[in-house]
Motif scaffolding. Structure first.
Motif, short mmCIF file in Angstrom:
data_model
loop_
_atom_site.label_atom_id
_atom_site.label_comp_id
_atom_site.label_asym_id
_atom_site.label_seq_id
_atom_site.Cartn_x
_atom_site.Cartn_y
_atom_site.Cartn_z
N HIS A 106 26.86 54.76 16.76
CA HIS A 106 26.37 53.41 16.99
C HIS A 106 26.92 52.40 15.99
CE1 HIS A 106 23.26 55.64 14.69
NE2 HIS A 106 23.33 54.60 13.92
N GLU A 109 27.84 49.60 10.70
CA GLU A 109 26.84 48.65 10.19
C GLU A 109 25.43 49.21 10.35
OE1 GLU A 109 29.13 47.71 12.62
OE2 GLU A 109 30.55 46.90 11.15
N ARG A 110 25.13 49.77 11.52
CA ARG A 110 23.82 50.34 11.76
C ARG A 110 23.58 51.54 10.86
NH1 ARG A 110 19.26 50.94 15.40
NH2 ARG A 110 18.20 52.68 14.42
N LEU A 111 24.60 52.37 10.68
CA LEU A 111 24.48 53.54 9.82
C LEU A 111 24.22 53.13 8.37
CD1 LEU A 111 24.48 56.58 10.03
CD2 LEU A 111 26.92 56.55 9.64
N ASP A 113 22.74 50.41 7.40
CA ASP A 113 21.36 49.93 7.34
C ASP A 113 20.37 51.09 7.32
OD1 ASP A 113 22.18 47.31 7.30
OD2 ASP A 113 21.83 46.96 9.46
N GLU A 114 20.66 52.17 8.06
CA GLU A 114 19.80 53.35 8.05
C GLU A 114 19.79 53.98 6.66
OE1 GLU A 114 20.97 56.14 11.03
OE2 GLU A 114 20.67 54.73 12.66
N ALA A 119 16.91 49.93 8.38
CA ALA A 119 16.72 50.23 9.80
C ALA A 119 16.20 51.66 9.91
CB ALA A 119 18.04 50.09 10.56
N ALA A 122 18.16 56.60 13.48
CA ALA A 122 18.27 56.86 14.91
C ALA A 122 18.09 58.34 15.18
CB ALA A 122 19.63 56.38 15.44
#
Length: 165
Positions: A106, A109-111, A113-114, A119, A122
């Protein structure tokens, strides 16, 4: 002038980008610490712990002298792997060693944030967990790694083994 082909000591060159600073940089993972890619030996240790747990539990189902003990160990290990990765993101052996399965499909950037806690992590999901286990059982994909050290089953399912602590 360096040789374009390298030497047998340099290992396989599997299409790594020339500007790759460290393993996992192209996935948005940190170089070290939580969220960094896990090398092979800790993954092997986690697998050993999971096999020992599977072996111990399978003894309750089939007994020590059963000719089906090997198949029972495989079945219990398979079920434990699918269930725990789906529910928690790691197997008992991976938890003991300090790693988890992370989705990397995904985007970096999302990783990032995780990893930073900005975030929620996921979920791997039952389909990815099931496919990872099936591939491990039938193809032995852990022996085939890319330039990041991600095994075939991780690349096929869009996941990676990352440090959890």
């Amino acid at each position: 002038m360096s040789r374009a082909t390298g030497s047998w000591l340099s290992g396989p060159q599997s299409g790594a980008p020339a500007d790759l600073e460290y393993r996992g940089a192209d996935l948005g993972l940190p170089e070290s610490g939580p969220g960094a890619l896990v090398p092979g030996w800790p993954r092997t240790l986690a697998l050993l712990v999971d096999w020992i747990i599977g072996g111990g539990l399978s003894l309750f189902f089939v007994g020590f002298g059963s000719p089906n003990l090997g198949l029972a160990v495989l079945a219990v290990w398979f079920v434990i792997g699918v269930f725990t990765v789906t529910m928690f993101g790691f197997t008992p052996g991976q938890f003991a060693v300090g790693m988890r399965v992370a989705r990397v499909d995904h985007g970096p950037e999302r990783l990032a944030d995780e990893i930073a806690g900005k975030a929620p992590v996921a979920a791997v999901g039952v389909i990815r967990a099931l496919m990872r286990q099936v591939l491990i059982v039938f193809l032995v994909p852990a022996l085939m790694n890319d330039y990041n050290g991600r095994a075939l089953h991780d690349r096929a399912t869009g996941t990676a083994m990352v440090r959890s602590r």
